[in-house]
Design an enzyme around this catalytic site. Structure first.
Site, PDB file in Angstrom:
ATOM      1  N   GLU A 152       0.846  -1.196   0.000  1.00  0.00           N
ATOM      2  CA  GLU A 152       0.000   0.000   0.000  1.00  0.00           C
ATOM      3  C   GLU A 152       0.890   1.257   0.000  1.00  0.00           C
ATOM      4  O   GLU A 152       0.487   2.305  -0.482  1.00  0.00           O
ATOM      5  CB  GLU A 152      -0.948   0.004   1.208  1.00  0.00           C
ATOM      6  CG  GLU A 152      -2.143   0.919   1.042  1.00  0.00           C
ATOM      7  CD  GLU A 152      -3.261   0.615   2.025  1.00  0.00           C
ATOM      8  OE1 GLU A 152      -3.222   1.181   3.145  1.00  0.00           O
ATOM      9  OE2 GLU A 152      -4.157  -0.167   1.682  1.00  0.00           O
TER      10      GLU A 152
ATOM     11  N   HIS B 249       5.301 -26.916   3.055  1.00  0.00           N
ATOM     12  CA  HIS B 249       4.402 -27.932   2.493  1.00  0.00           C
ATOM     13  C   HIS B 249       3.342 -27.275   1.620  1.00  0.00           C
ATOM     14  O   HIS B 249       2.307 -27.880   1.323  1.00  0.00           O
ATOM     15  CB  HIS B 249       3.737 -28.711   3.633  1.00  0.00           C
ATOM     16  CG  HIS B 249       4.718 -29.334   4.573  1.00  0.00           C
ATOM     17  ND1 HIS B 249       5.266 -30.586   4.366  1.00  0.00           N
ATOM     18  CD2 HIS B 249       5.291 -28.845   5.704  1.00  0.00           C
ATOM     19  CE1 HIS B 249       6.117 -30.848   5.347  1.00  0.00           C
ATOM     20  NE2 HIS B 249       6.155 -29.815   6.170  1.00  0.00           N
TER      21      HIS B 249
ATOM     22  N   LYS C 235     -13.014   1.136  -3.823  1.00  0.00           N
ATOM     23  CA  LYS C 235     -14.216   1.152  -2.953  1.00  0.00           C
ATOM     24  C   LYS C 235     -15.392   1.770  -3.705  1.00  0.00           C
ATOM     25  O   LYS C 235     -16.529   1.347  -3.573  1.00  0.00           O
ATOM     26  CB  LYS C 235     -13.939   1.979  -1.690  1.00  0.00           C
ATOM     27  CG  LYS C 235     -12.910   1.384  -0.740  1.00  0.00           C
ATOM     28  CD  LYS C 235     -12.667   2.343   0.416  1.00  0.00           C
ATOM     29  CE  LYS C 235     -11.541   1.896   1.327  1.00  0.00           C
ATOM     30  NZ  LYS C 235     -11.242   2.873   2.391  1.00  0.00           N
TER      31      LYS C 235
HETATM   32  O1  F6P Z   1      -6.881   0.197   2.545  1.00  0.00           O
HETATM   33  C1  F6P Z   1      -7.164   1.568   2.503  1.00  0.00           C
HETATM   34  C2  F6P Z   1      -7.280   2.069   3.913  1.00  0.00           C
HETATM   35  O2  F6P Z   1      -7.554   3.436   3.907  1.00  0.00           O
HETATM   36  C3  F6P Z   1      -6.039   1.770   4.725  1.00  0.00           C
HETATM   37  O3  F6P Z   1      -5.005   2.661   4.486  1.00  0.00           O
HETATM   38  C4  F6P Z   1      -6.600   1.815   6.110  1.00  0.00           C
HETATM   39  O4  F6P Z   1      -5.741   1.198   7.050  1.00  0.00           O
HETATM   40  C5  F6P Z   1      -7.914   1.048   5.916  1.00  0.00           C
HETATM   41  O5  F6P Z   1      -8.334   1.397   4.596  1.00  0.00           O
HETATM   42  C6  F6P Z   1      -8.988   1.361   6.925  1.00  0.00           C
HETATM   43  O6  F6P Z   1      -9.287   2.723   6.836  1.00  0.00           O
HETATM   44  P1  F6P Z   1     -10.022   3.407   8.114  1.00  0.00           P
HETATM   45  O7  F6P Z   1      -9.063   3.279   9.270  1.00  0.00           O
HETATM   46  O8  F6P Z   1     -10.271   4.807   7.697  1.00  0.00           O
HETATM   47  O9  F6P Z   1     -11.293   2.638   8.373  1.00  0.00           O
END
Ligand code: F6P
Length: 534
Positions: free
Chosen positions: A346, A377, A497
């Site tokens: 990330e 394994h 998302k």
């Molecule tokens: O994966 C994207 C992200 O923004 C991460 O950087 C973060 O740890 C996770 O989603 C959860 O985000 P939040 O803490 O805002 O719920």
């Protein structure tokens, strides 16, 4: 001219057109003292990079590369709270979060962090005793609800320290949005004696909101109403937490400048205090602070995060190995590969540099892994006889803290396999006798020359764990200095998302009614699924 002068790395690639020669076997044969020259022991950590193709000359070139890429400048910016998250115009203050006395820092944020840490420790100490201020009943269980950096760090730490004396309150982690995890937890826990910690920096992550909705219903009863007293929020967005109905005294904050995958050192680490107490949590921070000091002060040739970063650059960019396997030979560290996957992929799963220009060289390798010896394994066959060379990062623990006499044989077995696998992957097994090799069965040929590095901890405790996690945070920071990317943003995940939200709307409404569908939505997977959802 941007710091990460891509030509420097290009020159290195050009000057090392045959990086897998001499072989690792040749290197060890030519230099019997290779382990002594290509490993570093610092406090509770050994970093052994002898089973890589690095020679003194190659290492000197890489050290020059990292210096000329701006290590000194960017490290100073990171450690003094200047802007390093260039696309969002922010500092990255995870090192300040673990400073023993943040209030003594020249950075004004230190005062804020001191207050936030005190509030977190106060609530944590109370919950360690099973007491939730404002709630009349005893707490026996805590559900930590979060995803990504809001859960991976705390969950890794609680598992890694399982041999440490703990309190009686049990901590359960909830991250999956598919309903099975939350259903299983609700089935086995008593809503009257359970507190829920909702950890979300943005307080807008859909998986978290979905699970919170279920848990709120579960906690709410006729006499207690909406169970606000049993809900705790850990976030950077106070307004959203308040709007979601959390009471002021149950909202713990951490600064916006703390990235999710770097947030373990903030109030996100609350479950560590609840499970193991304040002293263990502060010992974890102290270990990380010791690594910060080492990273800040050690000369590059003796600097563990820098050396580890250069091993990655050698494998990723000069050898062109696209992946790396992370294997922890201690089941208490079984979550380390997953935590490292988010930290590295990330942070450096990027394609443009800080100026928005296309990267000249690939950045983060694909990280996968698991626990040894289990994965021997699973995917080790491909490491021995597959067509790709995949470097391995081994992590081991010499003294198993929870060691009972009966554990000694287990611990020895683990360490023997770690070392044995590293040697077997590196060194060709067959004799060099031509006659023998032409008669040898081709199915039983092992090319060897597969590189690996080893991180060995003297023992696994809060201090050494803090050192280890901070070591990896600084490693990806150094790698990003060389690649030129910003390690502190993650716009790609945000984009993913958005698309998922569109599909969710289709599955919820349009799929059933077929009204207002776009052509691309019909005769598609989403339509096929929508028709089968009741
Ligand atoms: O994966 C994207 C992200 O923004 C991460 O950087 C973060 O740890 C996770 O989603 C959860 O985000 P939040 O803490 O805002 O719920």
């Amino acid at each position: 001219m941007p710091d990460n002068n891509p030509n420097l790395l290009s020159v290195l690639c050009k000057n090392n057109s045959n990086p897998q020669e001499p072989t690792l076997a040749d290197l060890f044969e030519d230099q019997p003292q290779r382990f002594q020259h290509f490993s570093k022991h610092w406090q509770q950590m050994l970093f052994d990079y002898s089973r890589t193709g690095l020679t003194s000359a190659r290492l000197d070139s890489l050290l020059q590369l990292v210096d000329e890429s701006g290590l000194e400048k960017w490290r100073r910016r990171l450690l003094t709270g200047e802007e390093v998250n260039t696309s969002e115009g922010r500092s990255a203050d995870h090192c300040l979060m673990r400073t023993t006395k943040p209030e003594d820092s020249a950075n004004i944020l230190g005062l804020v962090i001191q207050v936030q840490r005190a509030e977190m420790l106060t609530l944590g100490a109370s919950l360690y005793q099973g007491i939730l201020p404002g709630y009349s009943k005893a707490i026996t269980d805590v559900i930590h609800l979060g995803i990504g950096g809001s859960v991976l760090g705390p969950q890794l730490v609680l598992e890694a320290l399982q041999g440490t004396n703990s309190g009686t309150v049990r901590v359960h982690f909830l991250s999956s949005a598919d309903g099975w995890q939350v259903s299983a937890l609700m089935a086995k826990l008593d809503p009257q004696s359970t507190a829920v910690i909702v950890v979300s920096k943005s307080f807008s992550t859909k998986e978290v909101k979905l699970n919170l909705q279920r848990l709120r219903q579960w906690l709410s009863t006729a006499e207690q109403g909406d169970a606000t007293e049993q809900l705790i929020a850990v976030t950077s967005d106070y307004a959203r937490a308040q709007a979601a109905g959390f009471s002021q005294q149950n909202i713990l904050l951490f600064p916006e400048s703390i990235g999710g995958r770097y947030s373990l050192w903030s109030a996100v680490g609350l479950p560590i205090v609840i499970r193991y107490g304040e002293a263990v949590y502060l010992e974890l921070l102290a270990g990380a602070e010791q690594m910060d000091k080492h990273f800040s002060e050690a000369a590059t040739e003796n600097n563990l995060p820098v050396l580890a970063a250069l091993v990655t650059i050698w494998h990723r960019n000069i050898c062109n190995f696209p992946a790396v396997a992370v294997v922890a030979y201690d089941s208490r560290l079984r979550l380390l590969p997953a935590w490292l996957q988010q930290l590295d992929m990330e942070s450096a799963g990027k394609s443009v540099d800080r100026q928005g220009q296309p990267l000249q060289h690939p950045a983060a390798p694909i990280i996968f892994g698991g626990s040894g010896t289990e994965v021997q394994h699973a995917f080790f066959q491909a490491l021995y006889q597959g067509m790709d060379t995949i470097p391995v990062e081994f992590i081991g623990v010499i003294c198993n803290d929870s060691e009972l006499p009966a554990n000694k044989s287990h611990n020895r077995f683990q360490l023997a396999n770690l070392i044995g696998q590293a040697d077997a992957l590196a060194f060709t097994q067959q004799s060099s006798d031509t006659a023998e090799s032409t008669n040898a069965d081709p199915h039983r040929q092992f090319a060897g020359n597969c590189p690996s590095s080893v991180v060995m901890l003297d023992s696994l405790n809060a201090n050494s764990l803090g050192q280890l996690l901070a070591f990896y945070e600084h490693r990806i920071f150094v790698q990003s200095i060389i690649w030129g990317n910003n390690p502190f943003d993650q716009f790609g995940v945000e984009f993913g998302k958005h698309t998922a939200s569109e599909v969710e709307d289709f599955l919820r409404v349009k799929g059933a009614s077929k009204t207002g569908c776009k052509p691309a939505e019909l005769n598609s997977l989403r339509e096929w699924v929508a028709e089968r959802l009741d």
